[in-house]
Design an enzyme around this catalytic site. Structure first.
Site, short mmCIF file in Angstrom:
data_model
loop_
_atom_site.label_atom_id
_atom_site.label_comp_id
_atom_site.label_asym_id
_atom_site.label_seq_id
_atom_site.Cartn_x
_atom_site.Cartn_y
_atom_site.Cartn_z
N HIS A 8 0.75 -1.25 0.07
CA HIS A 8 -0.05 0.02 0.05
C HIS A 8 0.94 1.16 -0.11
CE1 HIS A 8 1.14 0.75 4.03
NE2 HIS A 8 0.77 -0.67 4.21
N GLU A 80 -2.37 -7.45 7.19
CA GLU A 80 -0.88 -7.45 7.69
C GLU A 80 -0.70 -8.39 9.01
OE1 GLU A 80 2.04 -7.49 7.49
OE2 GLU A 80 3.04 -5.50 7.39
#
Length: 175
Positions: A8, A80
């Site tokens: 990201h 994550e």
């Protein structure tokens, strides 16, 4: 089949050098710009984006897909790593770094790197079996990118520990 992987765009916690796992933080304006630049550089062979559902990855995915005929799906296996008690600490914290070197040890209150590999490798195997005719882009996080890299490349423990994919940097793999 080509598999592309990116992390990201930049977040405020990246700027502040904070460990950011499952905390749902947003992109900075620089992060949005990184995603726009990545979108401009990506060719037309991507037919599907699979994103972590966390805001920072999903917004990056949506920026990349904007104005294109690309489906964006989310998959929780790309979230994550849960860093447990180290969420929000400085990523240079000695206790965090010591834990990071122990791949099979779960962060207190969180996950081990082996946990992340289990869920991430499962997704890759699933994609491998589908063999779409267009490339797939995974938009995820630093720890997940590190694990995905080990699926395709052998790494020593030290190489694994030191591997880091920058924000909106693109990796390409062949499935």
């Amino acid at each position: 089949m080509k598999l592309y992987v990116t992390r990201h765009g930049e977040t405020e916690w990246n700027v502040q050098s904070k460990v950011c796992g499952t905390t749902d933080v947003e992109l900075t304006e620089k992060g949005r710009e990184q995603a726009r630049k990545l979108a401009e550089s990506i060719g037309g062979d991507i037919g599907l984006i699979i994103s972590s559902p966390l805001k920072r990855a999903l917004e990056t995915s949506q920026i990349i897909a904007s104005g294109r005929d690309i489906l964006v799906k989310t998959d929780i296996r790309l979230i994550e790593q849960n860093y447990g008690i180290y969420e929000g600490v400085n990523w240079r914290d000695e206790r965090f770094l010591a834990n990071k070197r122990n791949f099979a040890f779960r962060y207190p209150g969180g996950e081990s790197m082996m946990d992340v590999a289990h869920r991430t490798y499962g997704l890759i195997e699933e994609l491998k079996g589908k063999s779409p005719d267009r490339a797939v882009l995974l938009v995820c996080h630093g720890g997940v990118c590190r694990v995905i890299n080990t699926y395709f490349r052998d790494m020593t423990n030290d190489e694994f520990f030191r591997y880091s994919l920058g924000n909106c940097v693109l990796e390409e793999y062949e499935l």
